[in-house]
Design a protein around this motif. Structure first.
Motif, PDB file in Angstrom:
ATOM      1  N   GLY A 105       0.804  -1.214   0.000  1.00 15.81           N
ATOM      2  CA  GLY A 105       0.000   0.000   0.000  1.00 15.81           C
ATOM      3  C   GLY A 105       0.834   1.259   0.000  1.00 15.81           C
ATOM      4  O   GLY A 105       0.324   2.347   0.229  1.00 15.81           O
ATOM      5  N   SER A 106       2.138   1.093  -0.279  1.00 13.52           N
ATOM      6  CA  SER A 106       3.046   2.235  -0.205  1.00 13.52           C
ATOM      7  C   SER A 106       3.982   2.270  -1.397  1.00 13.52           C
ATOM      8  O   SER A 106       4.823   1.373  -1.555  1.00 13.52           O
ATOM      9  CB  SER A 106       3.870   2.185   1.088  1.00 13.52           C
ATOM     10  N   LEU A 107       3.874   3.315  -2.203  1.00 15.13           N
ATOM     11  CA  LEU A 107       4.829   3.504  -3.283  1.00 15.13           C
ATOM     12  C   LEU A 107       6.215   3.806  -2.729  1.00 15.13           C
ATOM     13  O   LEU A 107       7.223   3.383  -3.290  1.00 15.13           O
ATOM     14  CB  LEU A 107       4.353   4.649  -4.182  1.00 15.13           C
ATOM     15  N   ILE A 108       6.279   4.509  -1.601  1.00 17.09           N
ATOM     16  CA  ILE A 108       7.578   4.867  -1.017  1.00 17.09           C
ATOM     17  C   ILE A 108       8.310   3.637  -0.520  1.00 17.09           C
ATOM     18  O   ILE A 108       9.521   3.476  -0.760  1.00 17.09           O
ATOM     19  CB  ILE A 108       7.392   5.879   0.126  1.00 17.09           C
ATOM     20  N   VAL A 109       7.636   2.745   0.163  1.00 14.67           N
ATOM     21  CA  VAL A 109       8.276   1.497   0.599  1.00 14.67           C
ATOM     22  C   VAL A 109       8.803   0.732  -0.608  1.00 14.67           C
ATOM     23  O   VAL A 109       9.941   0.232  -0.610  1.00 14.67           O
ATOM     24  CB  VAL A 109       7.292   0.628   1.405  1.00 14.67           C
ATOM     25  N   ALA A 110       7.976   0.618  -1.646  1.00 10.97           N
ATOM     26  CA  ALA A 110       8.371  -0.142  -2.836  1.00 10.97           C
ATOM     27  C   ALA A 110       9.588   0.476  -3.514  1.00 10.97           C
ATOM     28  O   ALA A 110      10.526  -0.233  -3.906  1.00 10.97           O
ATOM     29  CB  ALA A 110       7.196  -0.223  -3.812  1.00 10.97           C
ATOM     30  N   LEU A 111       9.609   1.798  -3.651  1.00  9.31           N
ATOM     31  CA  LEU A 111      10.740   2.453  -4.300  1.00  9.31           C
ATOM     32  C   LEU A 111      12.004   2.342  -3.454  1.00  9.31           C
ATOM     33  O   LEU A 111      13.105   2.132  -3.984  1.00  9.31           O
ATOM     34  CB  LEU A 111      10.412   3.923  -4.569  1.00  9.31           C
ATOM     35  N   ALA A 112      11.870   2.478  -2.145  1.00  8.90           N
ATOM     36  CA  ALA A 112      13.037   2.355  -1.271  1.00  8.90           C
ATOM     37  C   ALA A 112      13.633   0.955  -1.348  1.00  8.90           C
ATOM     38  O   ALA A 112      14.858   0.787  -1.354  1.00  8.90           O
ATOM     39  CB  ALA A 112      12.647   2.683   0.171  1.00  8.90           C
ATOM     40  N   LEU A 113      12.785  -0.048  -1.433  1.00  6.56           N
ATOM     41  CA  LEU A 113      13.255  -1.423  -1.564  1.00  6.56           C
ATOM     42  C   LEU A 113      13.878  -1.647  -2.933  1.00  6.56           C
ATOM     43  O   LEU A 113      14.965  -2.226  -3.048  1.00  6.56           O
ATOM     44  CB  LEU A 113      12.094  -2.387  -1.341  1.00  6.56           C
ATOM     45  N   ALA A 114      13.228  -1.153  -3.967  1.00  4.96           N
ATOM     46  CA  ALA A 114      13.725  -1.345  -5.327  1.00  4.96           C
ATOM     47  C   ALA A 114      15.066  -0.650  -5.545  1.00  4.96           C
ATOM     48  O   ALA A 114      15.905  -1.130  -6.324  1.00  4.96           O
ATOM     49  CB  ALA A 114      12.704  -0.825  -6.335  1.00  4.96           C
ATOM     50  N   GLU A 115      15.293   0.453  -4.854  1.00  7.56           N
ATOM     51  CA  GLU A 115      16.521   1.213  -5.039  1.00  7.56           C
ATOM     52  C   GLU A 115      17.595   0.878  -4.015  1.00  7.56           C
ATOM     53  O   GLU A 115      18.646   1.522  -3.977  1.00  7.56           O
ATOM     54  CB  GLU A 115      16.202   2.708  -5.038  1.00  7.56           C
ATOM     55  N   GLY A 116      17.343  -0.134  -3.181  1.00 13.91           N
ATOM     56  CA  GLY A 116      18.369  -0.602  -2.263  1.00 13.91           C
ATOM     57  C   GLY A 116      18.529   0.225  -1.008  1.00 13.91           C
ATOM     58  O   GLY A 116      19.493   0.024  -0.251  1.00 13.91           O
ATOM     59  N   GLU A 117      17.611   1.128  -0.725  1.00 13.67           N
ATOM     60  CA  GLU A 117      17.692   1.922   0.494  1.00 13.67           C
ATOM     61  C   GLU A 117      17.395   1.078   1.720  1.00 13.67           C
ATOM     62  O   GLU A 117      17.950   1.298   2.806  1.00 13.67           O
ATOM     63  CB  GLU A 117      16.718   3.104   0.406  1.00 13.67           C
ATOM     64  N   ILE A 118      16.512   0.111   1.577  1.00 12.96           N
ATOM     65  CA  ILE A 118      16.159  -0.804   2.656  1.00 12.96           C
ATOM     66  C   ILE A 118      16.169  -2.230   2.122  1.00 12.96           C
ATOM     67  O   ILE A 118      16.162  -2.456   0.911  1.00 12.96           O
ATOM     68  CB  ILE A 118      14.769  -0.482   3.259  1.00 12.96           C
ATOM     69  N   GLY A 119      16.191  -3.180   3.050  1.00 13.12           N
ATOM     70  CA  GLY A 119      16.124  -4.581   2.675  1.00 13.12           C
ATOM     71  C   GLY A 119      14.720  -5.124   2.797  1.00 13.12           C
ATOM     72  O   GLY A 119      13.786  -4.421   3.217  1.00 13.12           O
ATOM     73  N   LEU A 120      14.575  -6.396   2.462  1.00 17.47           N
ATOM     74  CA  LEU A 120      13.255  -7.018   2.436  1.00 17.47           C
ATOM     75  C   LEU A 120      12.584  -6.990   3.802  1.00 17.47           C
ATOM     76  O   LEU A 120      11.407  -6.652   3.910  1.00 17.47           O
ATOM     77  CB  LEU A 120      13.375  -8.458   1.932  1.00 17.47           C
ATOM     78  N   GLU A 121      13.299  -7.344   4.852  1.00 16.37           N
ATOM     79  CA  GLU A 121      12.674  -7.414   6.172  1.00 16.37           C
ATOM     80  C   GLU A 121      12.227  -6.046   6.656  1.00 16.37           C
ATOM     81  O   GLU A 121      11.139  -5.905   7.229  1.00 16.37           O
ATOM     82  CB  GLU A 121      13.643  -8.050   7.181  1.00 16.37           C
ATOM     83  N   GLN A 122      13.053  -5.025   6.441  1.00 13.63           N
ATOM     84  CA  GLN A 122      12.642  -3.683   6.853  1.00 13.63           C
ATOM     85  C   GLN A 122      11.427  -3.223   6.060  1.00 13.63           C
ATOM     86  O   GLN A 122      10.518  -2.594   6.606  1.00 13.63           O
ATOM     87  CB  GLN A 122      13.788  -2.685   6.686  1.00 13.63           C
ATOM     88  N   ALA A 123      11.407  -3.544   4.775  1.00 12.48           N
ATOM     89  CA  ALA A 123      10.262  -3.169   3.948  1.00 12.48           C
ATOM     90  C   ALA A 123       8.991  -3.850   4.440  1.00 12.48           C
ATOM     91  O   ALA A 123       7.924  -3.220   4.531  1.00 12.48           O
ATOM     92  CB  ALA A 123      10.526  -3.521   2.489  1.00 12.48           C
ATOM     93  N   TRP A 124       9.098  -5.132   4.755  1.00 12.83           N
ATOM     94  CA  TRP A 124       7.912  -5.865   5.215  1.00 12.83           C
ATOM     95  C   TRP A 124       7.451  -5.352   6.576  1.00 12.83           C
ATOM     96  O   TRP A 124       6.250  -5.176   6.819  1.00 12.83           O
ATOM     97  CB  TRP A 124       8.198  -7.360   5.274  1.00 12.83           C
ATOM     98  N   ARG A 168       4.128 -13.786   0.634  1.00 15.18           N
ATOM     99  CA  ARG A 168       4.621 -14.607  -0.477  1.00 15.18           C
ATOM    100  C   ARG A 168       4.678 -13.791  -1.768  1.00 15.18           C
ATOM    101  O   ARG A 168       5.672 -13.829  -2.495  1.00 15.18           O
ATOM    102  CB  ARG A 168       3.702 -15.818  -0.662  1.00 15.18           C
ATOM    103  N   ASP A 169       3.626 -13.036  -2.034  1.00 11.04           N
ATOM    104  CA  ASP A 169       3.601 -12.211  -3.246  1.00 11.04           C
ATOM    105  C   ASP A 169       4.641 -11.098  -3.172  1.00 11.04           C
ATOM    106  O   ASP A 169       5.282 -10.756  -4.175  1.00 11.04           O
ATOM    107  CB  ASP A 169       2.206 -11.614  -3.445  1.00 11.04           C
ATOM    108  N   PHE A 170       4.798 -10.510  -1.993  1.00  8.12           N
ATOM    109  CA  PHE A 170       5.767  -9.438  -1.785  1.00  8.12           C
ATOM    110  C   PHE A 170       7.180  -9.955  -2.023  1.00  8.12           C
ATOM    111  O   PHE A 170       7.983  -9.328  -2.721  1.00  8.12           O
ATOM    112  CB  PHE A 170       5.615  -8.910  -0.359  1.00  8.12           C
ATOM    113  N   GLU A 171       7.490 -11.106  -1.451  1.00  4.67           N
ATOM    114  CA  GLU A 171       8.819 -11.694  -1.628  1.00  4.67           C
ATOM    115  C   GLU A 171       9.085 -12.068  -3.075  1.00  4.67           C
ATOM    116  O   GLU A 171      10.213 -11.930  -3.565  1.00  4.67           O
ATOM    117  CB  GLU A 171       8.974 -12.915  -0.728  1.00  4.67           C
ATOM    118  N   ALA A 172       8.052 -12.540  -3.771  1.00  6.99           N
ATOM    119  CA  ALA A 172       8.223 -12.900  -5.184  1.00  6.99           C
ATOM    120  C   ALA A 172       8.582 -11.674  -6.009  1.00  6.99           C
ATOM    121  O   ALA A 172       9.451 -11.721  -6.873  1.00  6.99           O
ATOM    122  CB  ALA A 172       6.954 -13.560  -5.717  1.00  6.99           C
ATOM    123  N   GLY A 173       7.899 -10.552  -5.746  1.00  4.69           N
ATOM    124  CA  GLY A 173       8.222  -9.328  -6.471  1.00  4.69           C
ATOM    125  C   GLY A 173       9.652  -8.890  -6.220  1.00  4.69           C
ATOM    126  O   GLY A 173      10.355  -8.481  -7.145  1.00  4.69           O
TER     127      GLY A 173
END
Length: 229
Positions: free
Chosen positions: A169-188, A217-222
């Motif tokens: 539900g967050s474009l900011i979380v997704a972009l931060a994860l995609a750009e390496g600012e945060i890791g998977l666990e922090q994003a989740w 599961r879907d989040f991790e797959a992405g």
């Protein structure tokens, strides 16, 4: 569908890497060639097909599903798909805070404020943060710059970004994860502050727990799809 092949392999083709089943090219549901940009992603998709038993279970092949989506749904109209994802920035999860109790307000701030601060620096934008659920529009420049950041991505990266945005539900979380600012666990963790709080207060509900596991599961797959690009 019953398994109809013995061997799944990845093979280089012009402009990418294709999936072969018994040396025959695989087609997407839209009848396009199942070809991806990197050998790493192709090998992972081939592994999904190789791991199938007597019956093919599409639910156990999330990378294949995302590749199909990139080719059949995103690529034909990349701009429209990108615009749909960018709209999440107009009502981002991180901008809507609880009015109480204080421990939840503090937990949201601890998880979300650093991500908003990163986005401010990264995209030179400002955010309207509010308490409650009433919609508050974001500045026009913020919406435009976030939309441009999404639109700059190719079809495969947009397909990967889609579950990161829609599940969190967050474009900011997704972009931060995609750009390496945060890791998977922090994003989740950032994406599920409210769910974790509710579980702590009222105990876990089996249906809610199952739904959350499916979302993860879907989040991790992405995220995995993105890393393999």
């Amino acid at each position: 569908m019953r398994r109809f092949y013995k061997e799944a392999l990845a093979a280089p083709v012009a402009g990418g890497v294709a999936l072969l089943l018994d040396n025959r090219p695989v087609k997407t549901p839209g009848r396009n060639g199942l070809e991806v940009p990197t050998e790493e992603l192709a090998e992972a998709i081939a592994a999904e097909w190789a791991a199938q038993g007597e019956t093919i279970d599409a639910r156990s092949m999330p990378l294949t599903g995302l590749a199909n989506a990139a080719i059949d749904r995103v690529a034909p109209d990349r701009a429209t798909f990108a615009a749909g994802l960018a709209r999440y920035g107009e009502g981002d999860l991180l901008c809507y805070r609880a009015e109480g109790p204080r421990p939840l307000v503090e937990r949201q701030a601890a998880a979300w404020d650093p991500l908003l601060a990163w986005a401010r620096r990264r995209y030179d934008v400002e955010f309207v943060v509010t308490a409650g659920i009433m919609h508050r529009p974001q500045p026009a420049a913020t919406v435009q710059r976030l939309a441009a950041a999404v639109a700059a991505r190719d079809a495969f990266r947009l397909a990967a970004l889609s579950p990161l945005v829609t599940v969190s539900g967050s474009l900011i979380v997704a972009l931060a994860l995609a750009e390496g600012e945060i890791g998977l666990e922090q994003a989740w963790t950032a994406s599920t502050v409210d769910e974790a709080w509710q579980a702590e207060q009222w105990g876990e509900d089996p249906l809610a727990t199952e739904a959350l596991a499916n979302r993860r599961r879907d989040f991790e797959a992405g995220y995995r799809f993105l890393t393999l690009l």
